[in-house]
Design a protein around this motif. Structure first.
Motif, PDB file in Angstrom:
ATOM      1  N   VAL A   1     -28.455 -20.750  -2.567  1.00  0.00           N
ATOM      2  CA  VAL A   1     -27.802 -21.324  -1.405  1.00  0.00           C
ATOM      3  C   VAL A   1     -27.420 -20.209  -0.440  1.00  0.00           C
ATOM      4  N   ARG A   2     -27.151 -20.615   0.775  1.00  0.00           N
ATOM      5  CA  ARG A   2     -26.640 -19.679   1.776  1.00  0.00           C
ATOM      6  C   ARG A   2     -25.516 -20.376   2.522  1.00  0.00           C
ATOM      7  N   SER A   3     -24.654 -19.603   3.117  1.00  0.00           N
ATOM      8  CA  SER A   3     -23.533 -20.161   3.856  1.00  0.00           C
ATOM      9  C   SER A   3     -23.854 -20.185   5.345  1.00  0.00           C
ATOM     10  N   VAL A   4     -23.492 -21.278   5.985  1.00  0.00           N
ATOM     11  CA  VAL A   4     -23.632 -21.380   7.438  1.00  0.00           C
ATOM     12  C   VAL A   4     -22.305 -21.869   8.007  1.00  0.00           C
ATOM     13  N   ARG A   5     -22.030 -21.511   9.234  1.00  0.00           N
ATOM     14  CA  ARG A   5     -20.817 -21.951   9.896  1.00  0.00           C
ATOM     15  C   ARG A   5     -21.190 -22.947  10.997  1.00  0.00           C
ATOM     16  N   THR A   6     -20.475 -24.057  11.020  1.00  0.00           N
ATOM     17  CA  THR A   6     -20.743 -25.110  11.983  1.00  0.00           C
ATOM     18  C   THR A   6     -19.463 -25.437  12.735  1.00  0.00           C
ATOM     19  N   PRO A   7     -19.523 -25.547  14.065  1.00  0.00           N
ATOM     20  CA  PRO A   7     -18.320 -25.926  14.815  1.00  0.00           C
ATOM     21  C   PRO A   7     -17.814 -27.301  14.391  1.00  0.00           C
ATOM     22  N   ARG A   8     -16.524 -27.401  14.216  1.00  0.00           N
ATOM     23  CA  ARG A   8     -15.926 -28.689  13.893  1.00  0.00           C
ATOM     24  C   ARG A   8     -15.938 -29.574  15.130  1.00  0.00           C
TER      25      ARG A   8
ATOM     26  N   SER B   1     -14.949 -23.254  13.621  1.00  0.00           N
ATOM     27  CA  SER B   1     -16.071 -23.491  12.721  1.00  0.00           C
ATOM     28  C   SER B   1     -15.614 -23.582  11.275  1.00  0.00           C
ATOM     29  N   THR B   2     -16.397 -24.286  10.494  1.00  0.00           N
ATOM     30  CA  THR B   2     -16.182 -24.378   9.060  1.00  0.00           C
ATOM     31  C   THR B   2     -17.424 -23.859   8.350  1.00  0.00           C
ATOM     32  N   GLU B   3     -17.244 -23.359   7.156  1.00  0.00           N
ATOM     33  CA  GLU B   3     -18.347 -22.783   6.389  1.00  0.00           C
ATOM     34  C   GLU B   3     -18.801 -23.781   5.337  1.00  0.00           C
ATOM     35  N   VAL B   4     -20.112 -23.993   5.272  1.00  0.00           N
ATOM     36  CA  VAL B   4     -20.691 -24.877   4.270  1.00  0.00           C
ATOM     37  C   VAL B   4     -21.858 -24.180   3.609  1.00  0.00           C
ATOM     38  N   ALA B   5     -22.168 -24.605   2.382  1.00  0.00           N
ATOM     39  CA  ALA B   5     -23.298 -24.054   1.640  1.00  0.00           C
ATOM     40  C   ALA B   5     -24.502 -24.959   1.812  1.00  0.00           C
ATOM     41  N   VAL B   6     -25.633 -24.382   2.160  1.00  0.00           N
ATOM     42  CA  VAL B   6     -26.880 -25.130   2.277  1.00  0.00           C
ATOM     43  C   VAL B   6     -27.950 -24.419   1.459  1.00  0.00           C
ATOM     44  N   ALA B   7     -29.006 -25.150   1.128  1.00  0.00           N
ATOM     45  CA  ALA B   7     -30.087 -24.567   0.348  1.00  0.00           C
ATOM     46  C   ALA B   7     -30.724 -23.409   1.096  1.00  0.00           C
ATOM     47  N   ALA B   8     -31.011 -22.351   0.386  1.00  0.00           N
ATOM     48  CA  ALA B   8     -31.590 -21.166   1.014  1.00  0.00           C
ATOM     49  C   ALA B   8     -33.013 -21.416   1.490  1.00  0.00           C
ATOM     50  N   LYS B   9     -33.735 -22.296   0.815  1.00  0.00           N
ATOM     51  CA  LYS B   9     -35.097 -22.633   1.199  1.00  0.00           C
ATOM     52  C   LYS B   9     -35.131 -24.041   1.782  1.00  0.00           C
ATOM     53  N   ALA B  10     -36.112 -24.283   2.609  1.00  0.00           N
ATOM     54  CA  ALA B  10     -36.247 -25.586   3.245  1.00  0.00           C
ATOM     55  C   ALA B  10     -36.464 -26.665   2.198  1.00  0.00           C
ATOM     56  N   ARG B  11     -35.809 -27.806   2.367  1.00  0.00           N
ATOM     57  CA  ARG B  11     -36.067 -28.963   1.520  1.00  0.00           C
ATOM     58  C   ARG B  11     -37.305 -29.680   2.024  1.00  0.00           C
ATOM     59  N   ARG B  12     -37.940 -30.427   1.149  1.00  0.00           N
ATOM     60  CA  ARG B  12     -39.221 -31.041   1.498  1.00  0.00           C
ATOM     61  C   ARG B  12     -39.308 -32.495   1.054  1.00  0.00           C
ATOM     62  N   LEU B  13     -40.002 -33.279   1.862  1.00  0.00           N
ATOM     63  CA  LEU B  13     -40.506 -34.585   1.467  1.00  0.00           C
ATOM     64  C   LEU B  13     -41.986 -34.376   1.199  1.00  0.00           C
ATOM     65  N   GLY B  14     -42.332 -34.128  -0.041  1.00  0.00           N
ATOM     66  CA  GLY B  14     -43.692 -33.698  -0.300  1.00  0.00           C
ATOM     67  C   GLY B  14     -43.933 -32.380   0.405  1.00  0.00           C
ATOM     68  N   ASP B  15     -44.881 -32.337   1.329  1.00  0.00           N
ATOM     69  CA  ASP B  15     -45.165 -31.132   2.097  1.00  0.00           C
ATOM     70  C   ASP B  15     -44.444 -31.088   3.440  1.00  0.00           C
ATOM     71  N   VAL B  16     -43.615 -32.068   3.701  1.00  0.00           N
ATOM     72  CA  VAL B  16     -42.950 -32.164   5.004  1.00  0.00           C
ATOM     73  C   VAL B  16     -41.535 -31.590   4.882  1.00  0.00           C
TER      74      VAL B  16
END
Length: 365
Positions: free
Chosen positions: A34-41, A146-161
């Motif tokens: 995972v990686r952390s990103v900051r998003t404006p509230r 901003s608040t900090e959230v954890a997101v997957a480090a790699k892109a998520r996929r729907l099959g190959d999308v």
């Protein structure tokens, strides 16, 4: 986890393996990091009634959401700049016929619109004669703390999308809940029957589509009281696909673990079993970008493969909640369900070619 196979006896060619099943999602975040990103509230100010027609906020207004019941034509907005000067009046282009299904006897009469405001101090509205239930909301999804959230480090996929998760675009999951902690609109799931294409009727050339999606989320979930964003997926002009309506934490957007689809709020009276995909922008007299159109094709192909859909079929939709029926194409436009300009005249005219392109992606040609 129960998932259905991509290769179906219903006639998908062997080449359909080029569009993997949705169940072939990326590994869980714990396995891929995972990686952390900051998003404006998000900051917002909602006003109803006569007071909704002239509003100032104590934060820069980046978007204005407006909804009312009654005539769709004749509404306008004028922004108040930070120096107190006023801009020109511009017409509002509402998107209509969204919301919960209800009993199916009275399709939604409400109309709503989200417009960029560019950091304005406030705004003034002109609404058509006979407009009732007026609500306007000043929204800032750009400048707040901003608040900090954890997101997957790699892109998520729907099959190959590839797609961007709710966490990835900064969804504040608390917006789905009421003040007492209960979920505003708990998820319900039904077999998917059809897919509907929308445009958001917003600005083209959007430089911050994630911020725009956060604004739609607040407008839909809180101001409109739907409890969540109205679409299952959204696509920006760069072709990025965003997860919409919350459907649990199993990693398969828009579906539960058995393959049933979560009900969203994109076509009032016809939601349950109807998957909604919205392209960000307005396509009344211009086409989507090539990147957005390609992503729409691939997403609809992946969903068709998952559910065994023939993209070029005509079907009879039956809403499992209220029994309302409608004869439509498997891939339809919003205006096929309700009186609306959505998904724009140009995009709507492209739907026959889109169906053919989705079918070609399924067959691997």
């Amino acid at each position: 986890m129960k998932r259905r196979s991509l290769l179906r006896a219903a006639g998908l060619a062997a080449g359909a393996a080029a569009v993997p099943a949705l169940g072939a999602a990326a590994p869980a975040a714990a396995a891929q990091g995972v990686r952390s990103v900051r998003t404006p509230r998000t900051r917002a100010k909602s006003v109803t009634g006569a007071a909704a027609r002239a509003v100032r906020a104590d934060f820069p207004v980046e978007y204005v959401g407006v909804s009312w019941n009654g005539p769709r034509r004749g509404a306008g907005i004028r922004l108040i700049r930070q120096d107190g000067s006023r801009g020109e009046w511009t017409a509002l282009r509402p998107v209509c016929g969204a919301g919960a299904d209800g009993d199916g006897t009275h399709p939604a009469q409400s109309v709503s619109v989200l417009v960029p405001a560019g950091g304005a101090a406030g705004y003034e509205l002109r609404l058509p004669d006979g407009a009732t239930g007026v609500r306007s909301t000043a929204i800032d999804t750009v400048n707040g703390p901003s608040t900090e959230v954890a997101v997957a480090a790699k892109a998520r996929r729907l099959g190959d999308v590839e797609y961007i998760t709710r966490a990835g675009w900064g969804a504040d999951e608390s917006l789905r809940f009421k003040a007492d902690g209960t979920e505003n609109t708990p998820q319900t799931y039904y077999p998917a029957q059809t897919m509907t294409v929308h445009h958001t009727a917003g600005a083209n050339g959007d430089l911050d589509p994630a911020a725009t999606i956060r604004a739609y989320y607040h407008l839909h979930a809180v101001a409109n009281d739907w409890g969540d964003i109205g679409y299952h997926f959204l696509i920006d002009e760069a072709g990025r696909i965003y997860e919409g309506r919350y459907s649990g934490t199993d990693g398969i957007p828009a579906h539960d673990t058995t393959g049933k689809m979560v009900t969203a709020f994109h076509a009032a009276g016809f939601n349950s079993g109807n998957l909604g995909v919205a392209l960000l922008g307005t396509f009344t007299d211009q086409s989507p970008t090539a990147a957005a159109r390609d992503s729409l094709t691939l997403l609809l192909a992946a969903l068709s493969a998952e559910h065994g859909f023939d993209p070029q079929a005509a079907v009879t939709f039956v809403n499992p909640v209220n029994g309302v029926t409608r004869n439509v194409q498997m891939i339809s436009g919003h205006r096929d369900w309700l009186t609306t300009e959505c998904p724009g005249t140009t995009l709507y005219g492209d739907l026959p070619a889109l169906r053919a392109d989705v079918a070609a992606a399924l067959s691997g040609s």
